[in-house]
Design a protein around this motif. Structure first.
Motif, PDB file in Angstrom:
ATOM      1  N   PHE A   1      25.862  73.056  -7.425  1.00  0.00           N
ATOM      2  CA  PHE A   1      25.692  71.546  -6.845  1.00  0.00           C
ATOM      3  C   PHE A   1      24.701  71.524  -5.965  1.00  0.00           C
ATOM      4  O   PHE A   1      23.773  70.649  -6.060  1.00  0.00           O
ATOM      5  CB  PHE A   1      27.166  71.316  -6.465  1.00  0.00           C
ATOM      6  N   GLN A   2      24.732  72.356  -5.018  1.00  0.00           N
ATOM      7  CA  GLN A   2      23.810  72.211  -3.896  1.00  0.00           C
ATOM      8  C   GLN A   2      22.253  72.506  -4.629  1.00  0.00           C
ATOM      9  O   GLN A   2      21.364  71.589  -3.999  1.00  0.00           O
ATOM     10  CB  GLN A   2      23.828  73.424  -3.095  1.00  0.00           C
ATOM     11  N   MET A   3      22.221  73.221  -5.381  1.00  0.00           N
ATOM     12  CA  MET A   3      20.565  73.284  -6.008  1.00  0.00           C
ATOM     13  C   MET A   3      20.277  72.210  -6.920  1.00  0.00           C
ATOM     14  O   MET A   3      19.068  72.035  -6.977  1.00  0.00           O
ATOM     15  CB  MET A   3      20.672  74.878  -6.716  1.00  0.00           C
ATOM     16  N   LYS A   4      21.172  71.565  -7.631  1.00  0.00           N
ATOM     17  CA  LYS A   4      20.649  70.452  -8.540  1.00  0.00           C
ATOM     18  C   LYS A   4      20.481  69.418  -7.757  1.00  0.00           C
ATOM     19  O   LYS A   4      19.449  68.759  -7.610  1.00  0.00           O
ATOM     20  CB  LYS A   4      21.813  70.152  -9.371  1.00  0.00           C
ATOM     21  N   HIS A   5      21.144  69.286  -6.302  1.00  0.00           N
ATOM     22  CA  HIS A   5      20.642  68.020  -5.473  1.00  0.00           C
ATOM     23  C   HIS A   5      19.436  68.262  -4.722  1.00  0.00           C
ATOM     24  O   HIS A   5      18.819  67.283  -4.442  1.00  0.00           O
ATOM     25  CB  HIS A   5      21.941  67.732  -4.625  1.00  0.00           C
ATOM     26  N   LYS A   6      19.185  69.609  -4.552  1.00  0.00           N
ATOM     27  CA  LYS A   6      18.044  69.772  -3.861  1.00  0.00           C
ATOM     28  C   LYS A   6      16.968  69.862  -4.788  1.00  0.00           C
ATOM     29  O   LYS A   6      15.700  69.611  -4.347  1.00  0.00           O
ATOM     30  CB  LYS A   6      18.134  71.123  -3.004  1.00  0.00           C
ATOM     31  N   PHE A   7      16.993  70.505  -5.956  1.00  0.00           N
ATOM     32  CA  PHE A   7      15.754  70.220  -6.938  1.00  0.00           C
ATOM     33  C   PHE A   7      16.048  69.647  -8.135  1.00  0.00           C
ATOM     34  O   PHE A   7      16.818  70.279  -9.016  1.00  0.00           O
ATOM     35  CB  PHE A   7      15.618  71.905  -7.032  1.00  0.00           C
ATOM     36  N   PRO A   8      16.061  68.258  -8.075  1.00  0.00           N
ATOM     37  CA  PRO A   8      16.766  67.583  -9.253  1.00  0.00           C
ATOM     38  C   PRO A   8      16.108  67.635 -10.482  1.00  0.00           C
ATOM     39  O   PRO A   8      16.546  67.402 -11.578  1.00  0.00           O
ATOM     40  CB  PRO A   8      16.571  65.980  -8.711  1.00  0.00           C
ATOM     41  N   ASN A   9      14.765  68.168 -10.373  1.00  0.00           N
ATOM     42  CA  ASN A   9      14.006  68.345 -11.737  1.00  0.00           C
ATOM     43  C   ASN A   9      14.163  69.555 -12.284  1.00  0.00           C
ATOM     44  O   ASN A   9      13.367  69.786 -13.703  1.00  0.00           O
ATOM     45  CB  ASN A   9      12.510  68.071 -11.510  1.00  0.00           C
ATOM     46  N   ILE A  10      14.680  70.593 -11.787  1.00  0.00           N
ATOM     47  CA  ILE A  10      15.051  71.798 -12.727  1.00  0.00           C
ATOM     48  C   ILE A  10      16.235  71.599 -13.430  1.00  0.00           C
ATOM     49  O   ILE A  10      17.017  70.581 -13.179  1.00  0.00           O
ATOM     50  CB  ILE A  10      15.232  72.932 -11.638  1.00  0.00           C
ATOM     51  N   HIS A  11      16.567  72.562 -14.432  1.00  0.00           N
ATOM     52  CA  HIS A  11      17.880  72.779 -15.131  1.00  0.00           C
ATOM     53  C   HIS A  11      18.768  73.518 -14.416  1.00  0.00           C
ATOM     54  O   HIS A  11      18.387  74.716 -13.835  1.00  0.00           O
ATOM     55  CB  HIS A  11      17.625  73.048 -16.564  1.00  0.00           C
ATOM     56  N   VAL A  12      20.187  73.059 -14.295  1.00  0.00           N
ATOM     57  CA  VAL A  12      21.293  73.707 -13.681  1.00  0.00           C
ATOM     58  C   VAL A  12      22.299  73.797 -14.498  1.00  0.00           C
ATOM     59  O   VAL A  12      22.845  72.644 -14.749  1.00  0.00           O
ATOM     60  CB  VAL A  12      21.555  73.148 -12.040  1.00  0.00           C
ATOM     61  N   ALA A  13      22.651  74.836 -14.832  1.00  0.00           N
ATOM     62  CA  ALA A  13      23.977  75.004 -15.828  1.00  0.00           C
ATOM     63  C   ALA A  13      24.727  76.234 -15.425  1.00  0.00           C
ATOM     64  O   ALA A  13      24.349  77.177 -14.742  1.00  0.00           O
ATOM     65  CB  ALA A  13      23.489  75.246 -17.410  1.00  0.00           C
ATOM     66  N   VAL A  14      26.055  76.136 -15.757  1.00  0.00           N
ATOM     67  CA  VAL A  14      27.109  77.050 -15.260  1.00  0.00           C
ATOM     68  C   VAL A  14      27.767  77.663 -16.637  1.00  0.00           C
ATOM     69  O   VAL A  14      27.746  76.631 -17.525  1.00  0.00           O
ATOM     70  CB  VAL A  14      28.285  76.444 -14.195  1.00  0.00           C
ATOM     71  N   ASP A  15      28.065  78.959 -16.732  1.00  0.00           N
ATOM     72  CA  ASP A  15      28.756  79.553 -17.767  1.00  0.00           C
ATOM     73  C   ASP A  15      29.158  81.106 -17.668  1.00  0.00           C
ATOM     74  O   ASP A  15      28.066  81.630 -17.121  1.00  0.00           O
ATOM     75  CB  ASP A  15      27.680  79.641 -19.214  1.00  0.00           C
TER      76      ASP A  15
END
Length: 395
Positions: free
Chosen positions: A105-119
């Motif tokens: 969550f932290q990384m997606k909000h700091k870097f909105p243009n990258i893809h962040v996924a969990v699995d």
């Protein structure tokens, strides 16, 4: 000094031996090929450790994001520790923290243009990132906390070692904090000793380098953490948009944490807090705040004298944003402390070039790959830019 946060429970050493036996058998099955590790046709960089608790994974992953985001489409794949969802989840700008975990969550909000996924299944996660329509433009995958996930064979395996909890002094779980035997470090291509004091002497560097006992193919780096100006947890509600770190000296401080090593944060802040000893509310790592926790935060802050401020971590900020019941005065005065990684001994450029070179050689669509291919001779023997993942040891 190094290793100063290590505590060994000697009475549990017999259980550690049994635990080590099980981990050793699993690792041997991978070495023999009975359990298979998969390579991928996209650059994969793993960042992890062999200890339980924080070693600085998130700021080091963010360092890599900053290094690569302007020339590649970066994707971060995490397990999503303590999330409330299952399977593969791709983070969107409005995805709640509980669905992906605090660090993604932290990384997606700091870097909105990258893809962040969990699995939890990293192989399936990489397949989804590289094949699904919305993320198939992925150029490089950063694996967060995947050193033990051996079903993926990364092109570069980065092992982080906390200076204050050096693995050479630690023991296996449950007596110590090691997830696997010390020999596990041999799988790393790059080892980074993190959270180093800024005043390390040349002889201390040499002693540390020798004590890590690395192979010639392994590169050793040292990093320290730098603290940035405080930012409000709740946008638009704080009295000040940003607070310079040096300005907290004359304020009473409530240090609110849910991280593995809150003591280290207290020590690091001491030069800025001066003679004022912060009030501390320390919760377990990745703590999920409940109603009674909210009441404790509210009452503790209300009893403190003005001027006062609450300082928390960026990771805790992710879990506090959606928290209900915080007093208005708390919401206006709670700030997160951003941190960033700095390489020591002027080795930052060397590290950067190793990462960029690997991605350049193996990427498909990035600016780096285009620059590489533009410089290739255009003849009938050119095999094109067919992607491949190779070990950093062969670079």
């Amino acid at each position: 000094m190094e290793g100063d946060f290590i505590k060994i429970n000697k009475s549990l050493l017999p259980l550690s031996w049994l635990y080590g036996l099980g981990v050793g058998v699993r690792n041997e099955l991978f070495e023999l090929g009975v359990l298979k590790s998969r390579s991928f046709d996209v650059p994969v960089i793993s960042v992890g450790n062999i200890t339980v608790g924080g070693s600085g994974k998130t700021p080091h992953v963010e360092y890599l994001i900053n290094l690569l985001k302007d020339c590649t489409q970066v994707a971060v794949l995490s397990r999503g520790y303590k999330r409330k969802s299952r399977g593969y989840v791709l983070a969107e700008k409005d995805t709640p923290m509980r669905e992906i975990g605090d660090e993604p969550f932290q990384m997606k909000h700091k870097f909105p243009n990258i893809h962040v996924a969990v699995d939890k299944n990293r192989c399936e996660g990489i397949d989804r990132l590289t094949q699904d329509e919305e993320t198939k433009n992925t150029d490089v995958v950063l694996l967060d906390d995947a050193f033990q996930h051996r079903y993926v064979k990364p092109g570069i395996n980065i092992l982080l070692v906390d200076y204050h909890r050096l693995i050479i002094y630690d023991k296996l779980l449950p007596a110590g904090r090691l997830r696997e035997p010390l020999s596990g470090k041999n799988r790393a291509d790059i080892v980074i000793v993190t959270k180093c004091p800024k005043e390390l002497t040349p002889i201390e560097y040499r002693v540390l380098s020798k004590s890590m006992n690395l192979f010639p193919f392994q590169e050793l780096f040292f990093t320290t953490l730098e603290y940035c100006d405080l930012i409000p947890v709740f946008d638009g509600e704080a009295m000040e948009e940003k607070i310079v770190l040096n300005d907290i000296r004359h304020r009473n401080i409530l240090l609110l944490t849910g991280i593995a090593l809150p003591k280290q944060l207290e020590v690091d802040l001491q030069p800025y807090t001066g003679d004022r000893t912060p009030e501390i509310l320390a919760f377990p790592d990745h703590h999920s705040f409940k109603k009674n926790d909210v009441a404790l935060i509210n009452s503790t802050f209300a009893q403190m004298a003005e001027p006062k401020i609450i300082i928390t971590t960026e990771k805790d900020r992710a879990r506090l944003i959606g928290l209900e019941g915080l007093d208005e005065n708390v919401r206006k005065n709670i700030y997160a402390l951003p941190i960033k990684v700095k390489f020591m001994l002027d080795k930052g450029e060397k590290f950067n070039e190793k990462i960029l070179s690997y991605v350049r050689k193996n990427s498909r669509n990035s600016i780096l790959a285009k620059a590489k291919n533009d410089n290739k001779p255009k003849d009938g023997n050119n095999s094109g830019n067919r992607p491949r993942t190779i070990s950093f040891r062969n670079n």
